[in-house]
Structures are given as C-alpha cells and as structure tokens.
Write a protein that holds these residues in place. Structure first.
Motif, mmCIF file in Angstrom:
data_model
loop_
_atom_site.group_PDB
_atom_site.id
_atom_site.type_symbol
_atom_site.label_atom_id
_atom_site.label_comp_id
_atom_site.label_asym_id
_atom_site.label_seq_id
_atom_site.Cartn_x
_atom_site.Cartn_y
_atom_site.Cartn_z
ATOM 1 N N UNK A 103 -5.014 -13.220 2.621
ATOM 2 C CA UNK A 103 -3.789 -12.574 3.074
ATOM 3 C C UNK A 103 -3.385 -13.099 4.446
ATOM 4 N N UNK A 104 -2.095 -13.305 4.641
ATOM 5 C CA UNK A 104 -1.595 -13.676 5.969
ATOM 6 C C UNK A 104 -1.820 -12.481 6.907
ATOM 7 N N UNK A 105 -2.188 -12.723 8.171
ATOM 8 C CA UNK A 105 -2.561 -11.621 9.084
ATOM 9 C C UNK A 105 -1.493 -10.532 9.213
ATOM 10 N N UNK A 106 -0.214 -10.907 9.148
ATOM 11 C CA UNK A 106 0.831 -9.900 9.366
ATOM 12 C C UNK A 106 1.321 -9.243 8.066
ATOM 13 N N UNK A 107 0.727 -9.638 6.936
ATOM 14 C CA UNK A 107 1.239 -9.172 5.641
ATOM 15 C C UNK A 107 1.160 -7.648 5.504
ATOM 16 N N UNK A 108 0.018 -7.078 5.869
ATOM 17 C CA UNK A 108 -0.161 -5.635 5.672
ATOM 18 C C UNK A 108 0.842 -4.851 6.527
ATOM 19 N N UNK A 109 0.978 -5.253 7.782
ATOM 20 C CA UNK A 109 1.904 -4.555 8.677
ATOM 21 C C UNK A 109 3.334 -4.587 8.115
ATOM 22 N N UNK A 110 3.718 -5.736 7.591
ATOM 23 C CA UNK A 110 5.075 -5.855 7.037
ATOM 24 C C UNK A 110 5.245 -4.971 5.795
ATOM 25 N N UNK A 111 4.210 -4.943 4.966
ATOM 26 C CA UNK A 111 4.324 -4.148 3.729
ATOM 27 C C UNK A 111 4.321 -2.646 4.040
ATOM 28 N N UNK A 112 3.510 -2.256 5.012
ATOM 29 C CA UNK A 112 3.507 -0.841 5.407
ATOM 30 C C UNK A 112 4.876 -0.486 5.998
ATOM 31 N N UNK A 113 5.465 -1.466 6.684
ATOM 32 C CA UNK A 113 6.806 -1.262 7.229
ATOM 33 C C UNK A 113 7.806 -0.924 6.125
ATOM 34 N N UNK A 114 7.667 -1.556 4.974
ATOM 35 C CA UNK A 114 8.555 -1.272 3.836
ATOM 36 C C UNK A 114 8.332 0.164 3.348
ATOM 37 N N UNK A 115 7.054 0.560 3.263
ATOM 38 C CA UNK A 115 6.752 1.935 2.845
ATOM 39 C C UNK A 115 7.396 2.942 3.799
ATOM 40 N N UNK A 116 7.303 2.637 5.105
ATOM 41 C CA UNK A 116 7.830 3.590 6.086
ATOM 42 C C UNK A 116 9.358 3.605 6.106
#
Lengths: 229, 417
Positions: B141-154
């Motif tokens: 996984x790219x390091x920023x992937x999780x943060x970006x995806x959680x951003x979509x959830x929020x």
C-alpha cells in the motif's frame, strides 16, 4: 444526471455515431466508385486509341502497332472485385462491370486482329465464371489461372461473369457455345468446360508458348553472326 | 444484410453504447475528476480505529513485506492494527508470524485451512475496529492510501465501503506491462462506476468497509472464488454505497506468465458470470438503477461481444487457412493473387463496421490514457497500450470462452491459482 435521461441521451449519441459512420462509409465508397469510373474511362480511351492506331497503320509496320490496355486495367478488375465484396450498393458496380466486360471484348478482338495481320503467336484465354457462392470450382479455377499467368505473363486472359446481364456476354456465350457448366474456358478458340488444373491448362496451350524454340534460334543467330565475320 | 452481419452490428452497437456511457459520465464529472489530481491529503478529525486483516496461506516469503507496508502507513499508530491470520499454511508462515507475537500493533491468529474468505471473516470476528479491510500478501500500500480512503469515509458518512486504485507493481515483461495498461483502464472504469454508484467489486487488496457493513449484510461468503465481488453485489442489493478513492494506490504483483494470467482471469470471469446468475434478480430493476441497468448488463455485453467477435474471427481465420491450402494444392507456389506493394487508399476498409470498430478502439485507448493519468503513471500515451491491445486481443477470448463454456457445461469452479 438522474433517472433514465442519461441512458436516452447516450442512446441518441450512439445512434448518431452509427449514422455518422454509415454516412462516411457511403461517402468514401462513392469516391471509390468514382475512381473506378475514372479508371474505366481511361481504359476506354486506351482501347479506342489502340483501335484507331491499328486502323491508321493498316499498311505500316506491325512494330508500330500496340494494343495494350492501360496499365490500370488489371488494377481496375481488382477494384471491381473488391467493390463487389465490400460495397453495399451493387447497382452501379454491375453497370461498371458490364462496361468493363465490353472493354475486354474490344481488347480481345483487337488482339486477334493484330495477331492475324502481324503473324504474332498471342495466346488468348476467355474465362467464364459465376459468383463464388454458387461455383466453388470457379474460385479454384481463378487460382489455377493466376498461377498460369505468373508462369506465362504474355498470355492475355479475359474474365467474364457468365451470369452478368449483358448482351455482349450473351453473344460470346453463344459464339463459343459455352455450356451451363461453369467454369468454362476458351483457349485459343477451343472451348473447355469444367475445372482445369494448371497442368491441364498448360497442355491446352499452344506448344509455341510452352516450348518456344528460343535456344535453337539463339544458336542459329550466333552462328550466322560468326559466319558473317 | 445477413444474420451474422446483423448480429455483428448489434454487438458493436451495445459495445459502443457502453463506452459512450462511460465517456459521457467522464465529461459529466470532468471538473470533479480534474480536481482529484490535485486533491490534498485530508486532515482527519477523530480518525476511526482501523483493522487491516492479512489472510495468509503459505506466504512465508511475502508476509513481512505486507505487514511492514501496513505499519508504515501514514495513520495514527494507536488507531491502526494488523490482524494476521494464518489459514492453515503448510510452510513456515506461522513461524514467521510468531515473530510479531509481542508486537503492540500486530495480532496473529492461526486456524485450519478454510479458504481466504474464512480467514478474513476470522479477522472480522476478532476486531472491534470501526473500519475493516484486508490486504493480500502479494500487495503493498502507498503510505498515504489509508488516510485518503478514511477521508472519503469522513466526507461521505453514508459510504459503507471504499476501494483503492490498483497498480501493477514493477512490471518486468511484456505481459505485465500489458496488465499495467489494463489496470490503469480499470481505474478509469471503476471511478466512472463509482460516480454512477454502481461498483460491482470490492477488490481483495485494501478495500475498506465500515464494520456496520458486516452487521447489515453479513460477512464474506463462499462465492465461486470471487468473494470480494459477491460482497459488493450484496451491498448493492442492500443499497450500501461503495466509493472509489482514485488517489489511494495499492501496488499488486501481477501474473508473469500467460498460464498464470489465464487461471486468474478464468476465475474472475467465471466468478462474474456465476455471481451475476446468482443475483440475476437485481438486473433491470429500477430500485438498483445504474448497477442494475448499466454495470451488470455492460459486463454481460462485454463477455458476449468478445465471445461472439472472437468466434467470428476464428471462423474467418479458418476460412482463410482453407483458402490458402486450396490455393497451394491447386497452384503450388505459383498461387498468384494480387500483391499490392504500393499503397492505394482504395483498399483501406471503410465499411461501416470497420469505422465503428476504429471508434470503439479509440474509446478504449481514451479510457486507458485517462486511467493512466488518474493513477499518476505518466501522460498515458505509451507502448503499454499497444501491448495490451495486441496481447489481450489474442488471449482474452480464451478465458472468456472457457468461462462461458464452464458455465454452460456446469463445470466446477476454476482453481485459485
């Protein structure tokens, strides 16, 4: 965009794309037909020129007489065949094909006249075929004739669609007593019916073409040259 | 017009319709898509607790890399845990996992082999995280992937699942470069489906779910070895929105041989057909809108189009071979035929079908280029496209035909690998 509006708009766009493709195809095919017509006109002029040249030079040397159809003539035949297989509207092509057949007959008659007067051993083959959907042997005969022409490029081959609605072709069928069995060939005036293999075609050719006395002539010429020195 | 010609027009019409629909969606949301390229990393307020499940079956060589890539994610350490589940491996996977026994962010479990979906379900049962996802041991996984995806959830509280963009990791041969082009095209397709609210698969590598998803529709089920697709179908049936986060990149290893690719795609296509048959009640139902009227029919159309056109092509190829054999048997090497050594525009095929096929390929190339740009893999115009078109034109019909044949013949489901 909500609901089915988008589906409808995309449907309209898709139909428009289809119509545009169809119109463009028709336009290009018209251009291609025009090209065939132009080539046919050129070929007609060439045949008329040859005939006129022949008439003018009745008393002159045979060396000055030529009856070659324009170089585009075989290309023209290929294009008509291509058009038959790929163009939607066949009406105009059928007319072009009739004209092409008349052109071929005129060239054939001229070739015969020149050959007779100038004592040339020009071999002519008339080939009567039918549409490939009803005559697979005609397709095979085409392959055999192509092979023969590659081996003997001097042969003058004239192909006629026996089922074409043309009085000229009907006259040819009658004159050479072409049976309903196709393919049929007229090689140096003699009619053959049914598929002929390359070997059978070679046997039907005059021996002056298949076994030319080139070696003997050349040897004699050399001997004569040596003697004169 | 003959019946085959008419059928060809129908197939091409449907294929053009599908591609125009995607293109229309692209331009409909053009500003939004353009803005995605410059989208900043989101600031997360009260980041939810996330659990990433790593199902392992004989992954002794790759499991460390997978866990390391999760631990390296740009996300608050106390809000992220790794749940590694050894699914009855027969190699040293469990011994490798034991090295994390005392790790404060990694929990390890061992269970009898039951298939990938059972391992993920095991992980789901053993976490209280708000967001749950999985990561196959062959992906990073790219390091920023999780943060970006959680951003979509929020940003979208109703969204129940978020999928990432998959990129072929370090392609080495022609086949893998062709797959890179294909994956880039998939990003384009998935983003368009996301905009239509009609995603049909939540890929195994790093798709994230709210824990309520599993409470509402249940966990993963055995589903023709395409459990990630079946879950997406079930979510669509229950009207649970799935979003695609274009800027979240997951790098995955792709098959490096034709045989491996064939096995993988046979499984995917067979799974799609079977899942669509299982969920045929969703097709052409207004309440499921785009998923029902576009995603499922377009998938079916794609399969029918490729199968039909490849059969037509095969038929033409057989006729051509028969013709050549006949020519040689009659004329030997003097087979004649007119060979055009010079270019003559006259012989360019300008039939309507040919022009439409060119248009279709142009749309296909556009989707690869657009997907490549979305994946930030360059400007998109490169030789991978040619490799993709040439290679897939030859080999894709085989797995499609086989998948259709297996369905018709009611054969068993294809193997995992």
């Amino acid at each position: 965009m909500k609901g089915f509006r988008k589906y409808f708009i995309v449907l309209i766009i898709t139909i428009s794309v289809f119509i545009a493709a169809w119109l463009f195809s028709v336009y290009i095919n018209d251009r291609k037909l025009a090209e065939i017509k132009e080539a046919q006109n050129q070929a007609t002029v060439d045949v008329l020129s040859s005939e006129t040249q022949f008439d003018l030079l009745q008393e002159a040397s045979c060396q000055d007489t030529s009856n070659y159809l324009s170089s585009e003539i075989s290309d023209l035949a290929d294009k008509i065949t291509y058009g038959e297989q790929n163009f939607g509207d066949q009406t105009q092509l059928a007319l072009l094909k009739q004209q092409y057949s008349v052109l071929e007959v005129k060239d054939f008659l001229l070739t015969k006249r020149i050959a007779e007067r100038c004592k040339q051993n020009t071999v002519t083959i008339l080939y009567f075929y039918a549409n490939k959907d009803i005559c697979q042997d005609c397709v095979n005969q085409g392959y055999a004739l192509d092979a023969l022409r590659q081996q003997y490029p001097s042969i003058r081959l004239y192909s006629f669609d026996a089922h074409l609605d043309s009085s000229t072709i009907r006259a040819l069928l009658s004159i050479y007593k072409i049976p309903s069995t196709l393919p049929s060939l007229v090689i140096d005036g003699k009619t053959y019916s049914g598929f002929m293999s390359v070997d059978a075609l070679k046997k039907a050719l005059p021996t002056t073409l298949t076994n030319p006395p080139k070696a003997a002539t050349a040897t004699t010429a050399v001997k004569k040259a040596a003697t004169s020195k | 017009m003959t019946i085959p010609e008419f059928l060809t027009y129908i197939v091409i019409f449907l294929a053009v319709y599908v591609q125009v629909f995607l293109l229309f969606t692209y331009f409909e949301h053009f500003k939004e898509i353009k803005a995605l390229k410059r989208e900043p990393l989101p600031d997360l307020v009260n980041p939810p607790k996330v659990a990433i499940i790593v199902p392992c079956w004989n992954e002794e060589k790759t499991v460390h890399g997978t866990i390391a890539s999760i631990l390296a994610l740009d996300y608050p350490a106390d809000r992220l845990e790794v749940i590694a589940v050894d699914d009855g491996s027969t190699d040293n996977t469990w011994q490798e996992l034991l090295k994390y026994e005392n790790h404060d962010r990694v929990r390890i479990f061992h269970k009898e082999n039951g298939g990938k979906h059972t391992a993920i379900n095991f992980g789901i049962d053993n976490t209280d995280a708000d967001i749950i996802g999985g990561l196959d041991a062959d992906s990073f996984v790219a390091p920023d992937a999780l943060r970006r995806m959680i951003g979509v959830f929020q940003a979208h509280p109703k969204t129940m699942a978020v999928t990432p963009s998959l990129i072929v990791d370090e392609p080495k041969n022609l086949l893998q470069f062709a797959q890179r082009a294909e994956y880039n095209m998939s990003t384009y397709n998935k983003k368009m489906l996301s905009l239509l609210g009609a995603i049909h698969v939540t890929p195994g590598p790093f798709s994230l779910f709210r824990k309520e998803t599993f409470q509402q529709v249940g966990k993963f089920r055995k589903a023709h070895n395409t459990e990630d697709q079946e879950l997406a179908y079930r979510m669509q049936e229950h009207h649970l929105p799935i979003e695609h986060c274009v800027n979240a990149y997951v790098y995955t290893r792709s098959p490096n041989t034709v045989k491996k690719l064939y096995v993988q795609r046979l499984r995917w296509i067979y799974g799609f057909i079977q899942n669509t048959i299982d969920y045929r009640r969703l097709v052409f139902k207004k309440e499921y809108m785009n998923f029902s009227f576009f995603t499922l029919p377009s998938g079916i159309i794609s399969i029918i189009a490729v199968v039909y056109l490849s059969l037509v092509f095969a038929y033409d190829a057989v006729l051509f071979i028969v013709k050549k054999i006949t020519q040689y048997s009659i004329a030997g090497f003097h087979h004649g035929g007119t060979i055009h050594l010079h270019f003559d525009w006259f012989y360019i095929n300008t039939q309507t079908v040919s022009l439409l096929t060119i248009f279709l390929y142009a749309l296909l190339i556009f989707s690869i280029v657009a997907g490549t740009r979305l994946n930030k893999q360059g400007n998109g115009l490169n030789w991978h496209i040619i490799a993709y078109i040439l290679i897939y034109s030859v080999i894709a019909p085989f797995w499609l035909l086989k998948a259709v044949w297996n369905t018709i013949a009611r054969r068993g489901q294809p193997a995992w690998r």
